[in-house]
Design a protein around this motif. Structure first.
Motif, mmCIF file in Angstrom:
data_model
loop_
_atom_site.group_PDB
_atom_site.id
_atom_site.type_symbol
_atom_site.label_atom_id
_atom_site.label_comp_id
_atom_site.label_asym_id
_atom_site.label_seq_id
_atom_site.Cartn_x
_atom_site.Cartn_y
_atom_site.Cartn_z
ATOM 1 N N VAL A 16 0.751 -1.273 -0.045
ATOM 2 C CA VAL A 16 0.113 -0.034 0.032
ATOM 3 C C VAL A 16 0.821 1.247 -0.211
ATOM 4 O O VAL A 16 0.399 2.021 -0.666
ATOM 5 N N GLY A 17 2.082 1.444 0.781
ATOM 6 C CA GLY A 17 2.735 2.512 0.895
ATOM 7 C C GLY A 17 3.366 3.214 -0.352
ATOM 8 O O GLY A 17 3.260 4.034 -0.899
ATOM 9 N N PRO A 18 4.029 2.012 -1.329
ATOM 10 C CA PRO A 18 4.499 2.381 -2.625
ATOM 11 C C PRO A 18 3.319 2.882 -3.512
ATOM 12 O O PRO A 18 3.514 3.750 -4.363
ATOM 13 N N MET A 19 2.163 2.103 -3.453
ATOM 14 C CA MET A 19 1.204 2.301 -4.259
ATOM 15 C C MET A 19 0.423 3.869 -3.958
ATOM 16 O O MET A 19 0.128 4.723 -4.868
ATOM 17 N N VAL A 20 0.478 4.607 -2.619
ATOM 18 C CA VAL A 20 0.350 5.678 -2.422
ATOM 19 C C VAL A 20 1.293 6.779 -2.829
ATOM 20 O O VAL A 20 0.919 7.758 -3.471
ATOM 21 N N MET A 21 2.409 6.222 -2.833
ATOM 22 C CA MET A 21 3.262 6.977 -3.413
ATOM 23 C C MET A 21 3.321 7.229 -5.003
ATOM 24 O O MET A 21 3.634 8.358 -5.480
ATOM 25 N N LEU A 22 3.179 6.159 -5.609
ATOM 26 C CA LEU A 22 2.667 6.308 -6.936
ATOM 27 C C LEU A 22 1.576 7.137 -7.333
ATOM 28 O O LEU A 22 1.870 7.823 -8.432
ATOM 29 N N VAL A 23 0.681 7.230 -6.518
ATOM 30 C CA VAL A 23 -0.412 8.213 -6.851
ATOM 31 C C VAL A 23 -0.135 9.619 -6.582
ATOM 32 O O VAL A 23 -0.277 10.602 -7.300
ATOM 33 N N GLY A 24 0.791 9.894 -5.792
ATOM 34 C CA GLY A 24 1.525 11.152 -5.659
ATOM 35 C C GLY A 24 2.485 11.280 -6.739
ATOM 36 O O GLY A 24 2.200 12.564 -7.041
ATOM 37 N N ILE A 25 3.277 10.554 -7.304
ATOM 38 C CA ILE A 25 3.932 10.905 -8.496
ATOM 39 C C ILE A 25 3.057 11.186 -9.782
ATOM 40 O O ILE A 25 3.308 12.014 -10.403
ATOM 41 N N PHE A 26 2.176 10.480 -9.739
ATOM 42 C CA PHE A 26 0.983 10.707 -10.908
ATOM 43 C C PHE A 26 0.389 11.950 -10.699
ATOM 44 O O PHE A 26 0.279 12.811 -11.777
ATOM 45 N N PHE A 43 -3.307 24.659 -11.727
ATOM 46 C CA PHE A 43 -3.212 23.156 -11.515
ATOM 47 C C PHE A 43 -1.895 22.922 -10.643
ATOM 48 O O PHE A 43 -2.050 21.661 -10.125
ATOM 49 N N LEU A 44 -1.203 23.770 -10.493
ATOM 50 C CA LEU A 44 0.093 23.539 -9.702
ATOM 51 C C LEU A 44 -0.271 23.165 -8.240
ATOM 52 O O LEU A 44 0.347 22.571 -7.320
ATOM 53 N N ALA A 45 -1.650 23.850 -7.923
ATOM 54 C CA ALA A 45 -2.047 23.275 -6.526
ATOM 55 C C ALA A 45 -2.302 21.874 -6.083
ATOM 56 O O ALA A 45 -2.281 21.460 -4.898
ATOM 57 N N LEU A 46 -2.136 20.910 -7.295
ATOM 58 C CA LEU A 46 -2.172 19.386 -7.190
ATOM 59 C C LEU A 46 -0.744 19.108 -6.576
ATOM 60 O O LEU A 46 -0.899 17.957 -6.187
ATOM 61 N N LEU A 47 0.118 19.869 -6.478
ATOM 62 C CA LEU A 47 1.270 19.358 -6.074
ATOM 63 C C LEU A 47 1.240 19.264 -4.476
ATOM 64 O O LEU A 47 2.117 18.639 -3.934
ATOM 65 N N ILE A 48 0.464 20.065 -3.868
ATOM 66 C CA ILE A 48 0.214 19.788 -2.247
ATOM 67 C C ILE A 48 -0.334 18.478 -2.158
ATOM 68 O O ILE A 48 0.139 17.708 -1.322
ATOM 69 N N PRO A 49 -1.474 17.810 -2.639
ATOM 70 C CA PRO A 49 -1.886 16.578 -2.296
ATOM 71 C C PRO A 49 -0.728 15.601 -2.624
ATOM 72 O O PRO A 49 -0.609 14.508 -2.238
ATOM 73 N N ALA A 50 -0.129 15.965 -3.803
ATOM 74 C CA ALA A 50 0.892 14.837 -4.397
ATOM 75 C C ALA A 50 2.080 14.899 -3.420
ATOM 76 O O ALA A 50 2.580 13.814 -3.011
ATOM 77 N N ALA A 51 2.427 16.079 -2.904
ATOM 78 C CA ALA A 51 3.417 15.921 -1.695
ATOM 79 C C ALA A 51 2.914 15.065 -0.317
ATOM 80 O O ALA A 51 3.856 14.336 0.081
ATOM 81 N N LEU A 52 1.691 15.251 -0.090
ATOM 82 C CA LEU A 52 1.167 14.405 0.976
ATOM 83 C C LEU A 52 0.964 12.985 0.662
ATOM 84 O O LEU A 52 1.277 12.393 1.667
ATOM 85 N N ALA A 53 0.748 12.656 -0.448
ATOM 86 C CA ALA A 53 0.686 11.333 -0.995
ATOM 87 C C ALA A 53 2.165 10.856 -0.731
ATOM 88 O O ALA A 53 1.988 9.685 -0.509
ATOM 89 N N LEU A 54 3.119 11.417 -1.230
ATOM 90 C CA LEU A 54 4.429 10.813 -1.333
ATOM 91 C C LEU A 54 4.806 10.905 0.134
ATOM 92 O O LEU A 54 5.508 9.788 0.549
ATOM 93 N N GLY A 55 4.627 11.874 0.847
ATOM 94 C CA GLY A 55 5.123 11.519 2.262
ATOM 95 C C GLY A 55 4.226 10.503 3.222
ATOM 96 O O GLY A 55 4.646 9.739 4.091
#
Length: 158
Positions: A16-26, A43-55
């Motif tokens: 699950v951890g790497p899958m959530v990180m993959l969602v953050g990368i996408f 659309f750069l505001a999507l970088l905030i949830p992307a960073a949260l998903a990676l973390g």
């Protein structure tokens, strides 16, 4: 002789951890591509949830890799998702007692030579696991491995 045991939740979270990180990368890629294609920086505001998903994914993966019970030639070490890592060396172990009923994480109780008892709460199984619903998880394989390793240590040191 070294063996490592993990709960089913830990084994699942390693995926699950790497899958959530993959969602953050996408999400990060989508934010950059949409910003370039549409010509707007909104659309750069999507970088905030992307960073949260990676973390978040990294944290779940870290915790899943950390929570385990490892048996080696010197003793055994266990750690949960968070909290301090605990260990018992074979030299200080008098014997292993079976777990008291009702504690889903309790694998065994280590009775030390000084008379103190250390509960080995190593493998947490969530309440939704079928074995937990039917009366509690079966830690017999882990208990057998602990007893076998202790017997092997005793045989080599007598």
């Amino acid at each position: 002789m070294e063996s490592t045991f993990r709960s089913s939740a830990s084994r699942i979270n390693v995926v699950v951890g790497p899958m959530v990180m993959l969602v953050g990368i996408f999400a990060a890629i989508a934010a950059v591509v949409l910003s370039l294609v549409m010509g707007t920086a909104g659309f750069l505001a999507l970088l905030i949830p992307a960073a949260l998903a990676l973390g978040g994914g990294a944290f779940v993966l870290w915790g899943a890799r950390r929570s385990r019970l490892r048996i080696d030639a010197d003793g055994f070490v266990w750690a949960g998702f968070v909290g301090a890592q605990r260990s018992v060396r074979w030299q200080v172990l008098e014997r292993l007692l079976p777990p008291a009923p009702g504690d889903r994480r309790l694998v065994a109780t280590a009775l030390l030579r000084d008379g103190s008892q250390v509960p080995v709460r190593a493998l947490w199984e969530p309440a939704t696991v079928p074995s937990a619903v039917s009366g509690g998880p079966d830690h017999s394989a882990v208990q057998h491995a602990l007893l076998s390793a202790h017997r092997q240590w005793l045989a080599g040191n007598r």
